[in-house]
Scaffold this active site. Structure first.
Site, PDB file in Angstrom:
ATOM      1  N   THR A 159       0.825  -1.204   0.000  1.00 49.96           N
ATOM      2  CA  THR A 159       0.000   0.000   0.000  1.00 49.96           C
ATOM      3  C   THR A 159       0.863   1.260   0.000  1.00 49.96           C
ATOM      4  O   THR A 159       1.967   1.236   0.527  1.00 49.96           O
ATOM      5  CB  THR A 159      -0.882  -0.031   1.266  1.00 49.96           C
ATOM      6  OG1 THR A 159      -1.794  -1.096   1.117  1.00 49.96           O
ATOM      7  CG2 THR A 159      -1.620   1.260   1.490  1.00 49.96           C
ATOM      8  N   VAL A 210     -13.029  -5.104   1.669  1.00 45.28           N
ATOM      9  CA  VAL A 210     -12.524  -3.737   1.798  1.00 45.28           C
ATOM     10  C   VAL A 210     -11.591  -3.697   3.005  1.00 45.28           C
ATOM     11  O   VAL A 210     -11.925  -4.206   4.072  1.00 45.28           O
ATOM     12  CB  VAL A 210     -13.689  -2.731   1.978  1.00 45.28           C
ATOM     13  CG1 VAL A 210     -13.166  -1.338   2.276  1.00 45.28           C
ATOM     14  CG2 VAL A 210     -14.571  -2.704   0.726  1.00 45.28           C
ATOM     15  N   GLY A 211     -10.419  -3.121   2.826  1.00 44.21           N
ATOM     16  CA  GLY A 211      -9.444  -3.038   3.921  1.00 44.21           C
ATOM     17  C   GLY A 211      -9.550  -1.746   4.704  1.00 44.21           C
ATOM     18  O   GLY A 211     -10.579  -1.056   4.667  1.00 44.21           O
ATOM     19  N   ASP A 212      -8.479  -1.415   5.393  1.00 42.42           N
ATOM     20  CA  ASP A 212      -8.476  -0.215   6.240  1.00 42.42           C
ATOM     21  C   ASP A 212      -8.213   1.065   5.451  1.00 42.42           C
ATOM     22  O   ASP A 212      -8.580   2.159   5.904  1.00 42.42           O
ATOM     23  CB  ASP A 212      -7.398  -0.348   7.329  1.00 42.42           C
ATOM     24  CG  ASP A 212      -6.004  -0.511   6.719  1.00 42.42           C
ATOM     25  OD1 ASP A 212      -5.858  -1.318   5.786  1.00 42.42           O
ATOM     26  OD2 ASP A 212      -5.077   0.175   7.175  1.00 42.42           O
ATOM     27  N   GLY A 245      -0.560  -2.257   6.249  1.00 41.85           N
ATOM     28  CA  GLY A 245      -0.432  -3.515   6.980  1.00 41.85           C
ATOM     29  C   GLY A 245      -1.684  -4.335   6.861  1.00 41.85           C
ATOM     30  O   GLY A 245      -2.511  -4.120   5.959  1.00 41.85           O
ATOM     31  N   GLY A 292      -4.980  -5.095   7.050  1.00 42.47           N
ATOM     32  CA  GLY A 292      -6.121  -4.196   7.171  1.00 42.47           C
ATOM     33  C   GLY A 292      -7.148  -4.542   8.245  1.00 42.47           C
ATOM     34  O   GLY A 292      -7.644  -3.660   8.941  1.00 42.47           O
TER      35      GLY A 292
HETATM   36  N1  ASP Z   1      -3.749  -2.226   4.489  1.00 35.77           N
HETATM   37  C1  ASP Z   1      -3.969  -2.798   3.205  1.00 35.77           C
HETATM   38  C2  ASP Z   1      -5.233  -3.626   3.237  1.00 35.77           C
HETATM   39  O1  ASP Z   1      -5.453  -4.339   4.202  1.00 35.77           O
HETATM   40  C3  ASP Z   1      -2.863  -3.662   2.733  1.00 35.77           C
HETATM   41  C4  ASP Z   1      -1.514  -3.009   2.751  1.00 35.77           C
HETATM   42  O2  ASP Z   1      -1.234  -2.144   3.575  1.00 35.77           O
HETATM   43  O3  ASP Z   1      -0.695  -3.362   1.895  1.00 35.77           O
HETATM   44  O4  ASP Z   1      -5.955  -3.598   2.279  1.00 35.77           O
END
Ligand code: ASP
Length: 311
Positions: A178, A207-209, A230, A232
């Site tokens: 990310t 859907v992530g964070d 990280g 999510g």
């Molecule tokens: N935080 C992102 C997610 O969970 C993944 C990442 O940080 O690479 O979608």
């Protein structure tokens, strides 16, 4: 009257994770550092000329989205269906206005879409086909599927395809890719932006964070601007970005102590791998992660400048 403050600065990340030095060739390492430097320097120049923190974070994230090296925009990972579903958000610390897009396909720069949602709709989050329709109405650029095809990402997906495993990591360097940026401008305003392709082999609609305001992104002129990367699901439950701001506001912690508490204590104890970048109103910058590495960079008006990958 706008209070002019001289200090300004920007920090960026390109994901955190178990980045193993031996698995990263010197050429690839240089390519990552060069991409980070380019994003950092264009936004720094903008800030130096009196540009806004919002423009600086959007520009930095756009530059990283256009690079195939990071898991955002062009380099987004593959979903379980072999597609790309991207999430992004942006927040203006001066007004606490925010915009976010979740699960969008084909949009070249999801961070631009997030900003358009903030500025040209009465909503904060638009998802899926509705968000894509809005992007078209706003005249944003779309790209064909081939644009998002990156061989390395495809190979990562092949390793877990057909299984229930959601690959949190890169097979090559085991990281979350990310991208994000935080900035403080000369006017004393802060902003944060985050963009991602999510996680390899993620299920339909996951859907992530990153597009969740307070979880993956936060900006508030009273405290700080934060962008996370990280695992999510852990960052959402920790309300990680907002928790840093809360620890500063309600407990009087410094940015550094607050980031440390969230990343090194709360998230780590819960099993949440990753990191975050933050800036406060004094221009202090923190690049914090509980993994082996984080693609990161910072540059500020006091002359400090660095890009790094490993601890
Ligand atoms: N935080 C992102 C997610 O969970 C993944 C990442 O940080 O690479 O979608």
């Amino acid at each position: 009257m706008i209070k002019e403050s001289k200090k300004f600065g920007i920090a960026i990340h390109g994901g955190a994770g178990t980045i193993v030095r031996e698995l990263l060739t010197p050429e690839r390492e240089q390519a990552y550092l060069a991409a980070l430097e380019q994003a950092l320097n264009t936004s720094y120049t903008l800030l130096e000329k009196g540009g806004s923190a919002m423009d600086a974070v959007e520009k930095a994230v756009r530059s990283l989205e256009d690079s195939p090296l990071f898991n955002a925009g062009r380099g987004s990972v593959f979903t379980a269906d072999g597609t790309h579903e991207m999430d992004a958000s942006i927040m203006d610390g001066a007004t606490r206005q925010a915009g976010a897009a979740a699960g969008v396909t084909g949009v070249r720069n999801p961070i631009m879409l997030a900003r358009h949602i903030m500025e040209h709709s009465s909503h904060i989050i638009l998802a899926g086909q509705g968000a894509e329709r809005f992007a078209k109405q706003q005249g944003l650029q779309f790209e064909a599927e081939e644009y998002f095809f990156v061989k390395q990402r495809y190979d990562q997906w092949q390793q877990v395809k057909g299984s229930d495993t959601t690959a949190l990591d890169h097979s090559e360097d085991r990281k979350f890719g990310t991208v994000g940026a935080v900035a403080l401008d000369v006017h004393g305003n802060m902003a944060a932006a985050t963009s991602t392709g999510g996680m390899t082999n993620k299920q339909f609609g996951r859907v992530g964070d990153s597009p969740i305001i307070g979880a993956g992104t936060w900006a508030d002129n009273n405290t700080c601007a934060i962008s996370c990367t990280g695992d999510g699901e852990y960052f959402i439950r920790a309300v990680a970005a907002y928790d840093v701001a809360c620890l500063m506001e309600y407990k009087g912690l410094s940015l550094e102590a607050a980031c440390d508490e969230v990343v090194m204590n709360k998230l780590r104890t819960a099993g949440g791998e990753g990191g975050l970048i933050g800036i406060d109103k004094e221009g202090s910058i923190v690049l914090c992660f509980n993994t082996l590495g984080m693609y990161r960079g910072m540059r500020d008006s006091s002359g400090q400048q660095k890009t790094a990958i490993f601890k």
